[in-house]
Design a protein around this motif. Structure first.
Motif, PDB file in Angstrom:
ATOM      1  N   ILE A  40       0.882  -1.158   0.000  1.00  0.00           N
ATOM      2  CA  ILE A  40       0.000   0.000   0.000  1.00  0.00           C
ATOM      3  C   ILE A  40       0.924   1.213   0.000  1.00  0.00           C
ATOM      4  CG2 ILE A  40      -1.812   1.245   1.210  1.00  0.00           C
ATOM      5  CD1 ILE A  40      -2.536  -1.506   2.528  1.00  0.00           C
ATOM      6  N   ASP A  41       1.039   1.866  -1.130  1.00  0.00           N
ATOM      7  CA  ASP A  41       2.028   2.931  -1.311  1.00  0.00           C
ATOM      8  C   ASP A  41       1.398   4.287  -1.023  1.00  0.00           C
ATOM      9  OD1 ASP A  41       4.154   4.524  -2.014  1.00  0.00           O
ATOM     10  OD2 ASP A  41       4.573   3.449  -3.873  1.00  0.00           O
ATOM     11  N   LEU A  42       1.814   4.896   0.093  1.00  0.00           N
ATOM     12  CA  LEU A  42       1.322   6.213   0.474  1.00  0.00           C
ATOM     13  C   LEU A  42       2.318   7.312   0.148  1.00  0.00           C
ATOM     14  CD1 LEU A  42      -0.113   5.428   4.041  1.00  0.00           C
ATOM     15  CD2 LEU A  42      -1.295   5.324   1.833  1.00  0.00           C
ATOM     16  N   ALA A  43       3.534   6.945  -0.250  1.00  0.00           N
ATOM     17  CA  ALA A  43       4.591   7.933  -0.469  1.00  0.00           C
ATOM     18  C   ALA A  43       4.185   8.934  -1.545  1.00  0.00           C
ATOM     19  CB  ALA A  43       5.887   7.238  -0.856  1.00  0.00           C
ATOM     20  N   VAL A  44       4.308  10.214  -1.202  1.00  0.00           N
ATOM     21  CA  VAL A  44       3.991  11.298  -2.133  1.00  0.00           C
ATOM     22  C   VAL A  44       5.269  12.007  -2.548  1.00  0.00           C
ATOM     23  CG1 VAL A  44       2.756  13.495  -2.366  1.00  0.00           C
ATOM     24  CG2 VAL A  44       1.712  11.623  -1.091  1.00  0.00           C
ATOM     25  N   GLN A  45       6.124  12.249  -1.575  1.00  0.00           N
ATOM     26  CA  GLN A  45       7.430  12.860  -1.789  1.00  0.00           C
ATOM     27  C   GLN A  45       8.268  12.525  -0.564  1.00  0.00           C
ATOM     28  OE1 GLN A  45       6.062  16.971  -1.980  1.00  0.00           O
ATOM     29  NE2 GLN A  45       7.015  17.390  -0.007  1.00  0.00           N
ATOM     30  N   PRO A  46       9.581  12.801  -0.589  1.00  0.00           N
ATOM     31  CA  PRO A  46      10.373  12.510   0.597  1.00  0.00           C
ATOM     32  C   PRO A  46       9.766  13.155   1.848  1.00  0.00           C
ATOM     33  CG  PRO A  46      11.816  13.026  -1.224  1.00  0.00           C
ATOM     34  CD  PRO A  46      10.406  13.310  -1.688  1.00  0.00           C
ATOM     35  N   GLU A  47       9.610  12.330   2.879  1.00  0.00           N
ATOM     36  CA  GLU A  47       9.078  12.713   4.187  1.00  0.00           C
ATOM     37  C   GLU A  47       7.564  12.944   4.217  1.00  0.00           C
ATOM     38  OE1 GLU A  47      11.008  12.243   6.805  1.00  0.00           O
ATOM     39  OE2 GLU A  47      12.590  11.812   5.385  1.00  0.00           O
ATOM     40  N   LEU A  48       6.871  12.630   3.152  1.00  0.00           N
ATOM     41  CA  LEU A  48       5.420  12.801   3.133  1.00  0.00           C
ATOM     42  C   LEU A  48       4.752  11.545   2.605  1.00  0.00           C
ATOM     43  CD1 LEU A  48       3.140  14.811   3.680  1.00  0.00           C
ATOM     44  CD2 LEU A  48       3.316  15.539   1.309  1.00  0.00           C
ATOM     45  N   PRO A  49       4.003  10.843   3.446  1.00  0.00           N
ATOM     46  CA  PRO A  49       3.800  11.086   4.872  1.00  0.00           C
ATOM     47  C   PRO A  49       4.955  10.512   5.691  1.00  0.00           C
ATOM     48  CG  PRO A  49       2.519   9.174   4.256  1.00  0.00           C
ATOM     49  CD  PRO A  49       3.174   9.699   2.993  1.00  0.00           C
ATOM     50  N   LYS A  50       5.064  10.993   6.919  1.00  0.00           N
ATOM     51  CA  LYS A  50       6.077  10.509   7.849  1.00  0.00           C
ATOM     52  C   LYS A  50       5.680   9.133   8.379  1.00  0.00           C
ATOM     53  CE  LYS A  50       8.922  13.001   9.512  1.00  0.00           C
ATOM     54  NZ  LYS A  50      10.336  12.970   9.171  1.00  0.00           N
ATOM     55  N   PHE A  51       6.655   8.305   8.629  1.00  0.00           N
ATOM     56  CA  PHE A  51       6.449   6.974   9.188  1.00  0.00           C
ATOM     57  C   PHE A  51       5.629   7.042  10.477  1.00  0.00           C
ATOM     58  CE2 PHE A  51       7.978   4.137  12.549  1.00  0.00           C
ATOM     59  CZ  PHE A  51       7.690   2.888  12.021  1.00  0.00           C
ATOM     60  N   ILE A  52       6.031   7.911  11.399  1.00  0.00           N
ATOM     61  CA  ILE A  52       5.407   7.945  12.716  1.00  0.00           C
ATOM     62  C   ILE A  52       3.939   8.360  12.628  1.00  0.00           C
ATOM     63  CG2 ILE A  52       5.970  10.284  13.501  1.00  0.00           C
ATOM     64  CD1 ILE A  52       6.610   7.048  15.505  1.00  0.00           C
ATOM     65  N   ASP A  53       3.604   9.236  11.683  1.00  0.00           N
ATOM     66  CA  ASP A  53       2.207   9.652  11.510  1.00  0.00           C
ATOM     67  C   ASP A  53       1.343   8.506  11.004  1.00  0.00           C
ATOM     68  OD1 ASP A  53       2.744  12.258  12.382  1.00  0.00           O
ATOM     69  OD2 ASP A  53       3.249  12.926  10.343  1.00  0.00           O
ATOM     70  N   VAL A  54       1.878   7.721  10.090  1.00  0.00           N
ATOM     71  CA  VAL A  54       1.137   6.565   9.580  1.00  0.00           C
ATOM     72  C   VAL A  54       0.982   5.526  10.684  1.00  0.00           C
ATOM     73  CG1 VAL A  54       1.151   4.681   7.889  1.00  0.00           C
ATOM     74  CG2 VAL A  54       1.829   6.999   7.190  1.00  0.00           C
ATOM     75  N   LEU A  55       2.039   5.292  11.444  1.00  0.00           N
ATOM     76  CA  LEU A  55       1.953   4.342  12.551  1.00  0.00           C
ATOM     77  C   LEU A  55       0.875   4.774  13.544  1.00  0.00           C
ATOM     78  CD1 LEU A  55       2.942   1.888  14.165  1.00  0.00           C
ATOM     79  CD2 LEU A  55       4.754   3.362  15.104  1.00  0.00           C
ATOM     80  N   LYS A  56       0.874   6.029  13.939  1.00  0.00           N
ATOM     81  CA  LYS A  56      -0.147   6.528  14.866  1.00  0.00           C
ATOM     82  C   LYS A  56      -1.549   6.312  14.319  1.00  0.00           C
ATOM     83  CE  LYS A  56       2.624  10.171  17.030  1.00  0.00           C
ATOM     84  NZ  LYS A  56       2.801  11.638  17.122  1.00  0.00           N
ATOM     85  N   ASN A  57      -1.740   6.555  13.030  1.00  0.00           N
ATOM     86  CA  ASN A  57      -3.056   6.379  12.429  1.00  0.00           C
ATOM     87  C   ASN A  57      -3.487   4.924  12.450  1.00  0.00           C
ATOM     88  OD1 ASN A  57      -4.558   5.920   9.470  1.00  0.00           O
ATOM     89  ND2 ASN A  57      -5.366   7.576  10.741  1.00  0.00           N
ATOM     90  N   VAL A  58      -2.611   4.021  12.090  1.00  0.00           N
ATOM     91  CA  VAL A  58      -2.944   2.591  12.100  1.00  0.00           C
ATOM     92  C   VAL A  58      -3.308   2.155  13.520  1.00  0.00           C
ATOM     93  CG1 VAL A  58      -1.971   0.264  11.812  1.00  0.00           C
ATOM     94  CG2 VAL A  58      -1.625   2.005  10.030  1.00  0.00           C
TER      95      VAL A  58
END
Length: 131
Positions: A40-58
């Motif tokens: 599931i590819d969420l990468a838009v550009q370097p640092e977007l989205p951040k790993f920690i933000d995605v982890l918090k959401n999950v």
């Protein structure tokens, strides 16, 4: 339309389908993903989205009983390790060599790719049970 929690329909479906002890992985933009593991590819550009933000959401919808991290995170990205431990303070951690973590991705239900570019920002989440 969902009001809160995981808005990405692919991630939401994977989490809803998981059972006790199933694995889900989240990682940085450079992590190689085995061909048979859904990405599931969420990468838009370097640092977007951040790993920690995605982890918090999950974690808003997933009960986690155990996590697996690359042992290299301890020396190569200690600030990310601190952030992970802050949001999962009571969850047991197993550290494995990065090469092993990459191989273990083949056993996960999916890999969520973020735009994170800091080293060893990868995690395997083991699903807990809510009852």
């Amino acid at each position: 339309m969902k009001k809160a929690g995981i808005m990405n329909s692919q991630i939401s479906a994977v989490v809803a389908d998981m059972g006790h002890t199933d694995w889900l992985s989240i990682g940085d933009a450079g992590m190689p993903v085995p061909r048979d593991t859904p990405k599931i590819d969420l990468a838009v550009q370097p640092e977007l989205p951040k790993f920690i933000d995605v982890l918090k959401n999950v974690l808003t919808e997933m009960k986690v009983q155990h996590i697996y991290l690359a042992s290299e995170i301890k020396t190569q990205n200690p600030s990310q390790l601190t952030a992970i431990k802050e949001i999962l303070p009571d969850v047991e951690v197993t550290f494995v060599p990065h090469e092993n973590l990459k191989k273990d991705l083949s056993q996960t239900h999916a890999f969520i790719r973020t735009g994170e570019t800091t080293p060893y920002s990868n995690i395997i989440l083991e699903s807990g049970v809510t009852f």
